[in-house]
Design a protein around this motif. Structure first.
Motif, PDB file in Angstrom:
ATOM      1  N   SER A  30      -2.978  -9.540   6.691  1.00 64.59           N
ATOM      2  CA  SER A  30      -3.679  -9.389   5.401  1.00 64.59           C
ATOM      3  C   SER A  30      -4.753  -8.305   5.465  1.00 64.59           C
ATOM      4  O   SER A  30      -5.822  -8.438   4.887  1.00 64.59           O
ATOM      5  N   ILE A  31      -4.463  -7.247   6.202  1.00 62.28           N
ATOM      6  CA  ILE A  31      -5.381  -6.114   6.318  1.00 62.28           C
ATOM      7  C   ILE A  31      -4.815  -4.963   5.504  1.00 62.28           C
ATOM      8  O   ILE A  31      -3.670  -4.565   5.683  1.00 62.28           O
ATOM      9  N   THR A  32      -5.628  -4.455   4.593  1.00 64.62           N
ATOM     10  CA  THR A  32      -5.200  -3.323   3.766  1.00 64.62           C
ATOM     11  C   THR A  32      -5.662  -2.044   4.445  1.00 64.62           C
ATOM     12  O   THR A  32      -6.779  -1.589   4.259  1.00 64.62           O
ATOM     13  N   ARG A  33      -4.793  -1.477   5.254  1.00 67.40           N
ATOM     14  CA  ARG A  33      -5.122  -0.252   5.977  1.00 67.40           C
ATOM     15  C   ARG A  33      -4.345   0.891   5.357  1.00 67.40           C
ATOM     16  O   ARG A  33      -3.122   0.887   5.340  1.00 67.40           O
ATOM     17  N   ALA A  34      -5.059   1.889   4.831  1.00 74.01           N
ATOM     18  CA  ALA A  34      -4.399   3.047   4.230  1.00 74.01           C
ATOM     19  C   ALA A  34      -3.839   3.953   5.312  1.00 74.01           C
ATOM     20  O   ALA A  34      -4.454   4.166   6.354  1.00 74.01           O
ATOM     21  N   LEU A  35      -2.653   4.473   5.051  1.00 73.02           N
ATOM     22  CA  LEU A  35      -1.986   5.382   5.967  1.00 73.02           C
ATOM     23  C   LEU A  35      -2.517   6.798   5.770  1.00 73.02           C
ATOM     24  O   LEU A  35      -3.059   7.132   4.710  1.00 73.02           O
ATOM     25  N   THR A  36      -2.315   7.646   6.784  1.00 78.17           N
ATOM     26  CA  THR A  36      -2.690   9.059   6.686  1.00 78.17           C
ATOM     27  C   THR A  36      -1.498   9.914   7.111  1.00 78.17           C
ATOM     28  O   THR A  36      -0.629   9.460   7.858  1.00 78.17           O
ATOM     29  N   PHE A  37      -1.480  11.148   6.637  1.00 78.63           N
ATOM     30  CA  PHE A  37      -0.415  12.070   7.025  1.00 78.63           C
ATOM     31  C   PHE A  37      -0.593  12.491   8.475  1.00 78.63           C
ATOM     32  O   PHE A  37      -1.669  12.898   8.886  1.00 78.63           O
ATOM     33  N   SER A  38       0.487  12.406   9.272  1.00 77.28           N
ATOM     34  CA  SER A  38       0.471  12.988  10.620  1.00 77.28           C
ATOM     35  C   SER A  38       1.366  14.229  10.641  1.00 77.28           C
ATOM     36  O   SER A  38       1.310  15.018  11.567  1.00 77.28           O
ATOM     37  N   SER A  39       2.201  14.379   9.612  1.00 78.24           N
ATOM     38  CA  SER A  39       2.991  15.584   9.365  1.00 78.24           C
ATOM     39  C   SER A  39       3.341  15.537   7.878  1.00 78.24           C
ATOM     40  O   SER A  39       3.065  14.540   7.220  1.00 78.24           O
ATOM     41  N   GLY A  97      -3.678   4.034  11.349  1.00 75.31           N
ATOM     42  CA  GLY A  97      -4.698   4.173  12.387  1.00 75.31           C
ATOM     43  C   GLY A  97      -4.955   2.887  13.149  1.00 75.31           C
ATOM     44  O   GLY A  97      -5.534   2.905  14.225  1.00 75.31           O
ATOM     45  N   ARG A  98      -4.499   1.749  12.623  1.00 76.89           N
ATOM     46  CA  ARG A  98      -4.749   0.466  13.266  1.00 76.89           C
ATOM     47  C   ARG A  98      -3.623   0.092  14.234  1.00 76.89           C
ATOM     48  O   ARG A  98      -3.861  -0.173  15.391  1.00 76.89           O
ATOM     49  N   CYS A  99      -2.380   0.065  13.730  1.00 82.58           N
ATOM     50  CA  CYS A  99      -1.248  -0.371  14.578  1.00 82.58           C
ATOM     51  C   CYS A  99      -0.478   0.816  15.167  1.00 82.58           C
ATOM     52  O   CYS A  99       0.424   0.613  15.980  1.00 82.58           O
ATOM     53  N   HIS A 100      -0.802   2.023  14.733  1.00 83.75           N
ATOM     54  CA  HIS A 100      -0.217   3.265  15.248  1.00 83.75           C
ATOM     55  C   HIS A 100       1.270   3.428  14.959  1.00 83.75           C
ATOM     56  O   HIS A 100       1.958   4.192  15.633  1.00 83.75           O
ATOM     57  N   ARG A 101       1.770   2.719  13.961  1.00 83.43           N
ATOM     58  CA  ARG A 101       3.162   2.923  13.564  1.00 83.43           C
ATOM     59  C   ARG A 101       3.254   4.186  12.724  1.00 83.43           C
ATOM     60  O   ARG A 101       2.332   4.529  11.982  1.00 83.43           O
TER      61      ARG A 101
END
Length: 186
Positions: A130-139, A146-150
């Motif tokens: 239940s963590i709302t972690r926004a993704l970022t562009f890596s390419s 940034g949390r689970c590194h998927r």
């Protein structure tokens, strides 16, 4: 003879029913998420990063909402804020962390480049903790948590790679783009 035919038809029906119930197991994943989402934006040309992502294969744009403004950001960091009008406020956006919108670099099976829309939230962190972690562009076509590194491949229906544990795809939403208007909804 009639009894034998009846037994054969009954047995055949049971076999077909068994095969159908096996094929519809719980591992079937829907293309679109069941999470409620909504965003309507017009004119798309007022937000150059969004316009670029919708009209160029291999380009994606994030759409976030902060301090009463929409923010449209390309993978290269080009970002444009947009102050919504009163008409824009009528259909308040619904999302988990924002949206990722664009056109995959690879055509679908019919040879068309179809626009895709995903939630900006990491589906694994959101579903598991239940963590709302926004993704970022890596390419330009890969998003990273940034949390689970998927990593999530936007050219491959938001499939996850890397990281430990479950590998849920990005939450995908229905999208239409017509006459300079973008609508994302579920």
């Amino acid at each position: 003879m009639k009894k034998r035919l009846h037994h054969l038809l009954t047995a055949g029906g049971l076999i077909v029913a068994g095969l159908l119930s096996t094929a519809c197991g719980e591992d079937v994943e829907n293309l679109y998420s069941g999470v409620r989402a909504f965003f309507r934006f017009t004119p798309v040309t007022a937000a150059p990063p969004l316009n670029t992502a919708l009209n160029n294969p291999g380009m994606f744009c994030t759409v976030t909402f902060a301090r009463g403004q929409y923010h449209f950001t390309l993978s290269d960091g080009t970002s444009v804020p947009y102050s919504p009008t009163q008409i824009d406020q009528y259909g308040k956006p619904e999302y988990i962390a924002g949206f990722i919108v664009g056109t995959p670099a690879l055509p679908d099976l019919s040879g068309n480049f179809r626009i895709a829309a995903y939630d900006l939230a990491c589906p694994n962190c959101w579903n598991d903790n239940s963590i709302t972690r926004a993704l970022t562009f890596s390419s330009p076509t890969v998003m990273t948590c940034g949390r689970c590194h998927r990593n999530y491949d936007l050219n491959n229906d938001g499939m996850a790679s890397d990281g430990a544990g479950s590998r849920r795809k990005l939450l995908r939403y229905r999208v239409t783009y017509s006459q300079n208007t973008l609508v994302i909804q579920n």
